[in-house]
Design a protein around this motif. Structure first.
Motif, PDB file in Angstrom:
ATOM      1  N   LYS A 382       0.676  -1.218  -0.274  1.00 11.45           N
ATOM      2  CA  LYS A 382      -0.091   0.039   0.085  1.00 11.45           C
ATOM      3  C   LYS A 382       0.889   1.208   0.091  1.00 11.45           C
ATOM      4  O   LYS A 382       1.904   1.082   0.402  1.00 11.45           O
ATOM      5  CB  LYS A 382      -0.861  -0.083   1.217  1.00 11.45           C
ATOM      6  CG  LYS A 382      -2.014  -1.173   1.232  1.00 11.45           C
ATOM      7  CD  LYS A 382      -3.330  -0.416   0.670  1.00 11.45           C
ATOM      8  CE  LYS A 382      -4.362  -1.448   0.351  1.00 11.45           C
ATOM      9  NZ  LYS A 382      -3.826  -2.237  -0.903  1.00 11.45           N
ATOM     10  N   PRO A 384       1.701   4.939   1.451  1.00 10.79           N
ATOM     11  CA  PRO A 384       1.800   5.156   3.089  1.00 10.79           C
ATOM     12  C   PRO A 384       0.957   6.012   3.245  1.00 10.79           C
ATOM     13  O   PRO A 384       0.301   6.726   2.505  1.00 10.79           O
ATOM     14  CB  PRO A 384       3.307   5.633   3.293  1.00 10.79           C
ATOM     15  CG  PRO A 384       3.704   6.209   1.819  1.00 10.79           C
ATOM     16  CD  PRO A 384       3.040   5.224   0.879  1.00 10.79           C
ATOM     17  N   GLU A 385       0.255   5.827   4.661  1.00 11.98           N
ATOM     18  CA  GLU A 385      -0.862   6.729   4.848  1.00 11.98           C
ATOM     19  C   GLU A 385      -0.409   8.181   5.274  1.00 11.98           C
ATOM     20  O   GLU A 385       0.663   8.164   5.994  1.00 11.98           O
ATOM     21  CB  GLU A 385      -1.282   5.866   6.234  1.00 11.98           C
ATOM     22  CG  GLU A 385      -2.508   6.551   7.069  1.00 11.98           C
ATOM     23  CD  GLU A 385      -2.746   6.480   8.477  1.00 11.98           C
ATOM     24  OE1 GLU A 385      -3.283   7.351   8.998  1.00 11.98           O
ATOM     25  OE2 GLU A 385      -2.116   5.336   8.916  1.00 11.98           O
ATOM     26  N   GLU A 387      -1.060  11.622   7.319  1.00 14.53           N
ATOM     27  CA  GLU A 387      -1.785  12.407   8.480  1.00 14.53           C
ATOM     28  C   GLU A 387      -1.509  13.877   8.164  1.00 14.53           C
ATOM     29  O   GLU A 387      -0.484  14.344   8.076  1.00 14.53           O
ATOM     30  CB  GLU A 387      -1.142  11.898   9.788  1.00 14.53           C
ATOM     31  CG  GLU A 387      -2.112  12.484  10.694  1.00 14.53           C
ATOM     32  CD  GLU A 387      -1.610  12.149  12.167  1.00 14.53           C
ATOM     33  OE1 GLU A 387      -0.806  11.210  12.190  1.00 14.53           O
ATOM     34  OE2 GLU A 387      -1.659  12.915  13.228  1.00 14.53           O
ATOM     35  N   LYS A 593       4.542   5.679   6.905  1.00 21.35           N
ATOM     36  CA  LYS A 593       3.600   6.891   7.447  1.00 21.35           C
ATOM     37  C   LYS A 593       4.301   8.195   6.934  1.00 21.35           C
ATOM     38  O   LYS A 593       5.391   8.487   6.653  1.00 21.35           O
ATOM     39  CB  LYS A 593       3.680   6.634   8.819  1.00 21.35           C
ATOM     40  CG  LYS A 593       2.884   7.695   9.432  1.00 21.35           C
ATOM     41  CD  LYS A 593       1.943   7.308  10.347  1.00 21.35           C
ATOM     42  CE  LYS A 593       0.765   8.630  10.568  1.00 21.35           C
ATOM     43  NZ  LYS A 593      -0.008   8.368  12.002  1.00 21.35           N
ATOM     44  N   ASN A 611      -4.761  11.642  -0.320  1.00 24.63           N
ATOM     45  CA  ASN A 611      -5.665  10.639  -0.928  1.00 24.63           C
ATOM     46  C   ASN A 611      -5.151   9.933  -2.206  1.00 24.63           C
ATOM     47  O   ASN A 611      -5.587   9.217  -2.636  1.00 24.63           O
ATOM     48  CB  ASN A 611      -7.052  10.771  -1.221  1.00 24.63           C
ATOM     49  CG  ASN A 611      -7.946  11.267   0.143  1.00 24.63           C
ATOM     50  OD1 ASN A 611      -7.590  10.644   1.151  1.00 24.63           O
ATOM     51  ND2 ASN A 611      -8.474  12.195   0.187  1.00 24.63           N
ATOM     52  N   TYR A 612      -3.904  10.608  -2.666  1.00 31.46           N
ATOM     53  CA  TYR A 612      -3.448  10.015  -4.150  1.00 31.46           C
ATOM     54  C   TYR A 612      -4.356  10.099  -4.901  1.00 31.46           C
ATOM     55  O   TYR A 612      -4.287   9.139  -5.899  1.00 31.46           O
ATOM     56  CB  TYR A 612      -2.929   8.518  -3.554  1.00 31.46           C
ATOM     57  CG  TYR A 612      -1.778   8.243  -2.674  1.00 31.46           C
ATOM     58  CD1 TYR A 612      -0.285   8.728  -2.819  1.00 31.46           C
ATOM     59  CD2 TYR A 612      -2.070   8.013  -1.371  1.00 31.46           C
ATOM     60  CE1 TYR A 612       0.482   9.005  -2.006  1.00 31.46           C
ATOM     61  CE2 TYR A 612      -1.081   7.848  -0.244  1.00 31.46           C
ATOM     62  CZ  TYR A 612       0.309   8.122  -0.654  1.00 31.46           C
ATOM     63  OH  TYR A 612       1.145   8.123   0.472  1.00 31.46           O
TER      64      TYR A 612
END
Ligand code: ADP
Ligand code: ZN
Ligand code: ZN
Length: 729
Positions: A382, A384-385, A387, A593, A611-612
């Motif tokens: 995935k 990376p998330e 924040e 992250k 959100n890419y």
């Protein structure tokens, strides 16, 4: 025979063809020659060969000599140089220079030769007997060479001493010859690595690119989706059909690592051109391409001029990257040059990016380019998330450091686990933009919707696209706060703060200051890759391409500063930058992250980036460009007049302006802006600077502008035309 020659002089006025006579019959188009020019001797390029002169035969001078055995420039290069001269408003001499390694023009590097000592005695016994009894070194050297037969002279001298070897040469027992030696970078890596089996998605991309009738294809693939493997396969296929290929990458990603990968895959078929090579290495790589020995040219933007014949494919990786637009003279656009070459050779152009330039994507959407997508990462990892941290809240809580509490917490975790982190901040933070740290307000131009720039000398805020002037603000007009920030914070301060927060962490800093030398940035990257540091602090330089498996955290300190740079592309640049930097996190092993700090968490561009969502970003951006009339819906054309004499600069400006204005009044509705003013930097290198600035949707208007400007330029007064310049200063 007679030849038309372009003399290598850059004074603009001498961009004419000069005729010379030549005694021999071996000159061809593209040959470099030495010619008399005025009282001096200059280099030039033969553009045409002919039987009879056009001018008075008695006054035609003679070519002094032919400089290379083979014409340095191909017919295609000559044609291309003319196209470049016409389209980018540079002299032919300047355009021709693009095709030659600088080392060659300056004559500072020649083919490298080595002296070889050869054994030349009749019989070894007799030869040894002829030497004096006490000449031990001579005996040893001769015996050695008797069995080695040939050995580099310098090495032989080092081994047995120069006098001994010299004596043997004098006696005719050793003969010295000169041989060409090639300096070949990365040659030790030639291992002919096997290619990887492509995934079905990658296969599909290859098929589309090879089968489409479009010249240009765009591969839109997320970071880590395997675009590079697709390029390599396309190159292999082109080579198999007997053609050649060019692979362009942004300068910063052309690390020895990447160069090594290519050599491992293609060996000697591939030549690498980049600024990290020595002058001699570059010169030799260039000749390997010119001679046809190497069939793939890899390099930064200037490799688009590689002296290859029969080009079948030109790949531009990370096509959105700003480095493909040359910012200093001669200014040219790499994609445009690639398209010229493609049409000359009936070749294909492949553009690849995770974040295509808005203009590129528009053309692909319209069907002008073939469009293919790679939506998944190869290993199924995935992205990376991300924040988002609202820095206004941090300020309200009394945190005036560069680090939010969320980022501090994440950093401690990374350090505790022994992973690595990258802390990114924008170099453009030094530009004089204004932001309210209480509410995130940024003053923008009412007409153009771009951020204003603070001009201290006038105490005013100005728009660089329409010259509108606004009063400087003391308090925020949106929330009344007095906490306004000018420009950004520097890498040095950030590294200092980090050191205080985490005294035991090992911190590396990478920016213009720490990378003065050519190897500077490679050294820093190598140290970080070897895990000799825990945190890397840096600017744009660390955003691209690099693959650090242990990096699990990326902190973006000031996303706003690029967002509000006074440029209509700042939204686009911010989106690209965030996507690229985020792509450095969690590339292997643990999930990554990203912490993104901002004063405007509700901003659209940031939302899409987090959100890419490239298409979401694109739709939003293209609507904005349409409304404000910025490229690709117009062209920004700037005429820059500069001269040491203020009066003469103004005279030239007035003349240019009047003629242009006559064009403007014929079609005012085709202009979003038209005006004449001082340049943002009013004086540079002792020259006064003025500009005519326009934003027009008139097709090919730049050629008309150029025609007009050509009339008013002279040796003293520079009148330059720029189209969609990367920055207005
Ligand atoms: P991109 O250029 O799109 O960012 P890369 O081409 O660097 O992606 O690919 C990411 C990683 O996946 C690389 O380590 C590459 O070697 C690997 N890779 C690419 N294609 C394949 C494949 N077909 N099979 C296995 N590994 C692959
Ligand atoms: Zn405010
Ligand atoms: Zn404006």
């Amino acid at each position: 025979m007679y030849v038309d020659v372009i003399v290598d002089i850059l004074s603009g006025e001498t961009d004419r063809i000069f005729e010379y006579r030549y005694g021999g019959d071996d000159l061809r188009e593209g040959d470099r020659v030495a010619v008399p020019f005025g009282k001096t001797k200059k280099d030039g390029i033969v553009m045409r060969v002919k039987e009879r002169p056009n001018y008075d035969e008695a006054r035609v001078k003679d070519v002094l000599g032919k400089l290379d055995a083979v014409p340095a420039l191909t017919k295609e290069c000559l044609r291309l140089a003319e196209e470049i001269s016409k389209n980018f408003f540079v002299s032919k001499a300047a355009a021709l220079r693009l095709f030659l390694p600088a080392e060659m023009r300056r004559g500072t590097v020649r083919e490298q030769t080595v002296k070889i000592a050869e054994y030349a005695a009749e019989g070894e016994e007799e030869a040894l007997a002829s030497l004096k009894k006490n000449a031990a070194s001579q005996r040893a050297a001769l015996s050695f060479l008797a069995s080695a037969k040939r050995f580099p002279l310098s090495a032989l001298n080092a081994k047995y001493g120069g006098p001994a070897v010299g004596a043997l040469v004098k006696k005719g027992l050793i003969r010295v010859t000169e041989e060409k030696s090639e300096r070949r970078p990365y040659a030790d890596l030639d291992g002919k690595e096997k290619s990887i089996t492509l995934t079905p998605d990658q296969e599909k991309v290859v098929r589309v690119v090879e089968e489409t009738d479009r010249t240009v294809s765009l591969i839109h693939g997320v970071t880590g989706s395997g675009k590079t493997e697709v390029y390599l396969r396309l190159i292999r296929d082109v080579l198999d059909r007997g053609k050649t290929a060019i692979l362009l990458v942004p300068e910063i990603s052309l690390t020895p690592q990447m160069a090594g990968n290519l050599r491992r895959r293609f060996g000697d078929e591939c030549a690498i051109l980049h600024s990290g090579l020595t002058a001699g290495e570059r010169f030799d790589e260039w000749w390997r391409l010119r001679s046809g020995e190497a069939k793939i040219a890899v390099g930064a933007r200037s490799a688009v001029f590689a002296p290859l014949e029969n080009v079948g494919l030109i790949v531009i990786d990370e096509e959105h990257d700003g480095s493909y637009q040359s910012e200093s003279a001669p200014r040219y656009n790499t994609l445009e040059v690639a398209k010229f070459r493609a049409s000359y050779n009936k070749a294909k152009v492949v553009l690849g990016s995770a974040t295509p330039a808005v203009e590129t994507y528009l053309r692909a959407r319209r069907g002008e380019y073939a469009l293919v997508e790679l939506k998944e990462r190869i290993n199924g990892k995935k992205l990376p998330e991300v924040e988002i941290v609202d820095m206004r809240r941090e300020v309200r809580r009394g945190n005036n450091t560069a680090f939010s509490s969320a980022l501090k917490a994440e950093l401690s975790e990374v350090l505790a686990k022994g992973n690595q982190a990258i802390v990114f901040l924008n170099q453009r933070g030094y530009s004089k933009n204004v932001i309210c740290t209480s509410c995130g307000y940024v003053p923008t131009c009412e007409a153009c919707d771009v951020a204003l720039t603070y001009h201290m000398d006038e105490g005013a805020l100005k728009c660089h696209y329409c010259n509108a002037k606004y009063k400087m603000i003391e308090t925020c007009p949106a929330c009344g706060s007095k906490f306004l920030r000018y420009g950004g914070i520097g890498t040095q301060r950030v590294a200092g703060e980090l050191k205080k927060l985490f005294p035991s962490a090992r911190i590396l800093r990478m920016d213009r200051d720490t990378t003065q030398t050519k190897e500077g940035h490679l050294k820093i990257l190598a140290e970080f890759a070897a895990k000799k540091a825990d945190i890397l602090v840096g600017t744009q330089m660390i955003a691209k391409g690099h693959d650090f498996p242990s990096v699990t955290l990326v902190g973006i300190l000031d996303a706003d500063m690029s967002l509000h740079f006074s440029d209509y592309r700042s939204g686009e640049r911010t989106f690209q930058l965030i996507t690229q930097v985020a792509g450095r996190s969690g590339r292997a092993g643990e999930a990554g992250k990203v912490v993104l700090q901002t004063y405007q968490p509700e901003n659209n561009v940031l939302r899409f980036a987090v959100n890419y969502d490239y298409t979401g970003f694109y739709e939003n951006e293209i609507a904005l460009r349409k409304a404000t009339g910025f490229p690709p819906f117009s062209e920004i054309i700037r005429v820059l007049v500069s001269c040491e004499d203020d009066g003469r600069a103004k005279d030239a400006l007035r003349a240019v302006y009047e003629e242009l204005n006559a064009e403007y009044v014929k079609n005012p509705s085709q202009f979003k802006f038209f005006g004449c003013m001082k340049a943002p930097i009013k004086r540079l290198n002792n020259k006064f600077r003025y500009q005519v600035l326009m934003r027009t949707s008139l097709k090919n208007f730049k050629f008309r502008v150029q025609e007009i400007c050509a009339k008013y330029k002279s040796r003293a007064v520079l009148v330059g035309v720029e189209v969609n310049p990367n920055n207005l200063t």
